[in-house]
Write a protein that holds these residues in place. Structure first.
Motif, mmCIF file in Angstrom:
data_model
loop_
_atom_site.group_PDB
_atom_site.id
_atom_site.type_symbol
_atom_site.label_atom_id
_atom_site.label_comp_id
_atom_site.label_asym_id
_atom_site.label_seq_id
_atom_site.Cartn_x
_atom_site.Cartn_y
_atom_site.Cartn_z
ATOM 1 N N ASN A 127 0.848 -1.188 0.000
ATOM 2 C CA ASN A 127 0.000 0.000 0.000
ATOM 3 C C ASN A 127 0.889 1.246 0.000
ATOM 4 O O ASN A 127 1.640 1.488 0.949
ATOM 5 C CB ASN A 127 -0.898 0.001 1.234
ATOM 6 N N PHE A 128 0.799 2.031 -1.067
ATOM 7 C CA PHE A 128 1.607 3.240 -1.196
ATOM 8 C C PHE A 128 0.680 4.392 -1.552
ATOM 9 O O PHE A 128 0.086 4.411 -2.624
ATOM 10 C CB PHE A 128 2.673 3.062 -2.277
ATOM 11 N N ASP A 129 0.540 5.325 -0.605
ATOM 12 C CA ASP A 129 -0.332 6.484 -0.803
ATOM 13 C C ASP A 129 -1.756 6.078 -1.191
ATOM 14 O O ASP A 129 -2.391 6.702 -2.055
ATOM 15 C CB ASP A 129 0.240 7.429 -1.855
ATOM 16 N N GLY A 130 -2.247 5.005 -0.575
ATOM 17 C CA GLY A 130 -3.612 4.565 -0.821
ATOM 18 C C GLY A 130 -3.799 3.670 -2.024
ATOM 19 O O GLY A 130 -4.918 3.214 -2.287
ATOM 20 N N ASN A 131 -2.734 3.383 -2.751
ATOM 21 C CA ASN A 131 -2.801 2.506 -3.923
ATOM 22 C C ASN A 131 -2.003 1.238 -3.662
ATOM 23 O O ASN A 131 -0.928 1.284 -3.046
ATOM 24 C CB ASN A 131 -2.244 3.219 -5.162
ATOM 25 N N TRP A 132 -2.533 0.114 -4.150
ATOM 26 C CA TRP A 132 -1.825 -1.151 -3.999
ATOM 27 C C TRP A 132 -0.948 -1.383 -5.218
ATOM 28 O O TRP A 132 -1.425 -1.417 -6.345
ATOM 29 C CB TRP A 132 -2.815 -2.297 -3.798
ATOM 30 N N THR A 162 12.326 -4.505 -5.636
ATOM 31 C CA THR A 162 12.644 -3.640 -4.505
ATOM 32 C C THR A 162 13.951 -4.013 -3.806
ATOM 33 O O THR A 162 14.436 -3.248 -2.965
ATOM 34 C CB THR A 162 11.507 -3.678 -3.472
ATOM 35 N N GLU A 163 14.507 -5.182 -4.121
ATOM 36 C CA GLU A 163 15.831 -5.546 -3.621
ATOM 37 C C GLU A 163 16.823 -5.661 -4.770
ATOM 38 O O GLU A 163 17.760 -6.451 -4.731
ATOM 39 C CB GLU A 163 15.750 -6.826 -2.789
ATOM 40 N N ALA A 164 16.567 -4.855 -5.805
ATOM 41 C CA ALA A 164 17.465 -4.734 -6.968
ATOM 42 C C ALA A 164 17.639 -6.054 -7.715
ATOM 43 O O ALA A 164 18.670 -6.279 -8.349
ATOM 44 C CB ALA A 164 18.821 -4.170 -6.546
ATOM 45 N N ALA A 190 12.647 2.267 -5.002
ATOM 46 C CA ALA A 190 13.525 2.645 -3.897
ATOM 47 C C ALA A 190 12.721 3.056 -2.671
ATOM 48 O O ALA A 190 13.052 2.686 -1.533
ATOM 49 C CB ALA A 190 14.446 3.774 -4.348
ATOM 50 N N GLN A 191 11.664 3.813 -2.865
ATOM 51 C CA GLN A 191 10.826 4.227 -1.742
ATOM 52 C C GLN A 191 10.184 3.038 -1.051
ATOM 53 O O GLN A 191 10.117 2.969 0.181
ATOM 54 C CB GLN A 191 9.748 5.192 -2.227
ATOM 55 N N LEU A 192 9.700 2.072 -1.840
ATOM 56 C CA LEU A 192 9.058 0.900 -1.260
ATOM 57 C C LEU A 192 10.086 -0.061 -0.665
ATOM 58 O O LEU A 192 9.762 -0.845 0.231
ATOM 59 C CB LEU A 192 8.231 0.181 -2.324
ATOM 60 N N SER A 193 11.311 -0.007 -1.160
ATOM 61 C CA SER A 193 12.361 -0.855 -0.614
ATOM 62 C C SER A 193 12.722 -0.447 0.802
ATOM 63 O O SER A 193 12.863 -1.295 1.694
ATOM 64 C CB SER A 193 13.604 -0.777 -1.502
ATOM 65 N N ASN A 194 12.861 0.859 1.035
ATOM 66 C CA ASN A 194 13.206 1.342 2.361
ATOM 67 C C ASN A 194 12.598 2.726 2.582
ATOM 68 O O ASN A 194 13.243 3.749 2.355
ATOM 69 C CB ASN A 194 14.727 1.404 2.532
ATOM 70 N N PRO A 195 11.328 2.779 3.021
ATOM 71 C CA PRO A 195 10.660 4.076 3.206
ATOM 72 C C PRO A 195 11.292 4.949 4.277
ATOM 73 O O PRO A 195 11.007 6.152 4.340
ATOM 74 C CB PRO A 195 9.233 3.671 3.612
ATOM 75 N N SER A 196 12.133 4.373 5.141
ATOM 76 C CA SER A 196 12.723 5.170 6.214
ATOM 77 C C SER A 196 13.821 6.101 5.718
ATOM 78 O O SER A 196 14.201 7.038 6.439
ATOM 79 C CB SER A 196 13.281 4.251 7.306
ATOM 80 N N ILE A 197 14.362 5.866 4.529
ATOM 81 C CA ILE A 197 15.411 6.733 3.999
ATOM 82 C C ILE A 197 14.785 7.989 3.405
ATOM 83 O O ILE A 197 14.037 7.927 2.430
ATOM 84 C CB ILE A 197 16.262 5.984 2.948
ATOM 85 N N ASP A 241 21.441 1.342 -5.737
ATOM 86 C CA ASP A 241 21.308 0.301 -6.767
ATOM 87 C C ASP A 241 19.849 0.125 -7.160
ATOM 88 O O ASP A 241 19.520 -0.050 -8.337
ATOM 89 C CB ASP A 241 21.871 -1.030 -6.258
ATOM 90 N N VAL A 242 18.958 0.166 -6.161
ATOM 91 C CA VAL A 242 17.530 0.070 -6.457
ATOM 92 C C VAL A 242 17.077 1.306 -7.235
ATOM 93 O O VAL A 242 16.368 1.208 -8.249
ATOM 94 C CB VAL A 242 16.703 -0.088 -5.165
ATOM 95 N N LEU A 243 17.479 2.450 -6.763
ATOM 96 C CA LEU A 243 17.087 3.714 -7.393
ATOM 97 C C LEU A 243 17.544 3.785 -8.848
ATOM 98 O O LEU A 243 16.764 4.151 -9.741
ATOM 99 C CB LEU A 243 17.664 4.882 -6.602
ATOM 100 N N GLU A 244 18.785 3.396 -9.107
ATOM 101 C CA GLU A 244 19.342 3.523 -10.450
ATOM 102 C C GLU A 244 18.834 2.462 -11.411
ATOM 103 O O GLU A 244 18.714 2.709 -12.613
ATOM 104 C CB GLU A 244 20.864 3.467 -10.383
ATOM 105 N N ASN A 245 18.514 1.281 -10.894
ATOM 106 C CA ASN A 245 18.137 0.177 -11.781
ATOM 107 C C ASN A 245 16.637 0.014 -11.948
ATOM 108 O O ASN A 245 16.187 -0.421 -13.015
ATOM 109 C CB ASN A 245 18.739 -1.140 -11.269
ATOM 110 N N THR A 246 15.853 0.339 -10.933
ATOM 111 C CA THR A 246 14.418 0.097 -11.044
ATOM 112 C C THR A 246 13.560 1.310 -10.702
ATOM 113 O O THR A 246 12.336 1.218 -10.752
ATOM 114 C CB THR A 246 13.998 -1.100 -10.158
ATOM 115 N N GLY A 247 14.167 2.439 -10.317
ATOM 116 C CA GLY A 247 13.405 3.670 -10.207
ATOM 117 C C GLY A 247 13.102 4.128 -8.799
ATOM 118 O O GLY A 247 13.312 3.413 -7.815
ATOM 119 N N SER A 248 12.573 5.328 -8.704
ATOM 120 C CA SER A 248 12.331 5.965 -7.407
ATOM 121 C C SER A 248 11.220 5.286 -6.617
ATOM 122 O O SER A 248 11.290 5.199 -5.390
ATOM 123 C CB SER A 248 12.000 7.448 -7.613
#
Length: 274
Positions: free
Chosen positions: A136-141, A149-151, A220-227, A210-217
């Motif tokens: 669930n990200f901003d109300g969307n699944w 999400t783990e590259a 990356a956000q869903l991989s580690n929302p705390s960053i 690595d997540v950000l560069e290979n699969t997008g923002s």
């Protein structure tokens, strides 16, 4: 594929006997155990999701029954806690479609075979199942496996995980048999899977960039929302533990016997009775 083929062949063989068969339905719930549980071997009981299915059962002997079932269920969890007691802000849900083959070993029988019997049992078997984790990200699944999400798929990382996997079944229950024809059952069974990705979370060491560069923002956000600030924060992390995930299904069932046999007591098909 070989497992699926074997299940299909067995089901045709069971139907072909047309004796001592039961057709049934069950309904109940499913829960999850994995990286987002309170502990790695704990069961996430905050969300008991619906589950149910249909099954065909053969009774070759009083002590044993064989069952082929198609089960549908759902599992979910959120806000898992790491070893240092920090919240990872992760969540997931997934539907599960399972084709299972199991054997019930009846421990003993109480009651009158022509009236009501109470039969406790243990069970074991195997299954093949399909899953597809979402977050669930901003109300969307959002489907997680395509995001990697783990590259997954990037240089130095594993390939994307499969959405079809196998499980070993173990559990037990109790059957209430009425006049050798109708059965009401209660059962709980655990599934030991061979994937650590029911929740899209594993113990892989991941670098945020690595997540950000290979699969997008979004990945990356869903991989580690705390960053929040990649320029100053630690960008290498492990999101989960080393053990594969589990799920559990349980509930109440109703079945009735049909065919040329004498009911659910395993007589009439040339097999030994106990």
């Amino acid at each position: 594929m070989r497992f699926l083929l074997s299940l299909c062949i067995l089901s045709f063989a069971i139907i072909g006997t047309a004796q001592n068969l039961e057709l049934g339905l069950w309904g109940g719930g499913a829960v999850y155990s994995g990286d987002l549980s309170p502990t790695e071997f704990g069961v996430y009981t905050k969300s008991i999701e619906p589950a149910g299915g249909i099954f065909l059962r053969m009774n070759p002997a009083k002590a044993v029954s064989l069952e082929l079932g198609l089960n549908l269920g759902k599992i979910s969890a959120e806000d898992g806690v790491t070893n240092d007691n920090t919240t990872r802000m992760l969540n997931f849900r997934t539907n599960i479609t399972e084709l299972a083959l199991k054997a019930d070993i009846h421990l003993f029988r109480l009651g009158n075979p022509k009236g009501t019997q109470v039969v406790p049992y243990v069970m074991g078997g195997a299954s093949v199942f399909r899953f597809n984790p979402e977050a669930n990200f901003d109300g969307n699944w959002i489907e997680l496996q395509p995001l990697a999400t783990e590259a997954q798929g990037a240089p130095g990382y594993e390939d994307p995980y499969s959405l079809t996997d196998f499980a070993l079944l173990a559990g037990g229950g109790i059957k209430f048999i009425f006049k050798e024809r109708f059965t009401i059952g209660l059962e709980l069974g655990g599934r030991k899977t061979f994937t650590d990705y029911l929740d899209d979370v594993s113990d892989t060491e991941v670098n945020y960039l690595d997540v950000l560069e290979n699969t997008g923002s979004l990945a990356a956000q869903l991989s580690n929302p705390s960053i929040k600030d990649p320029e100053v924060e630690n960008l290498t992390y492990r999101r989960g533990g080393e053990y594969d995930d589990w799920f559990f299904m349980g509930g109440i069932s109703f079945s009735f016997a049909f065919g040329e046999g004498s009911g659910v007591n395993g007589r009439g098909i040339g097999c030994p009775t106990f």
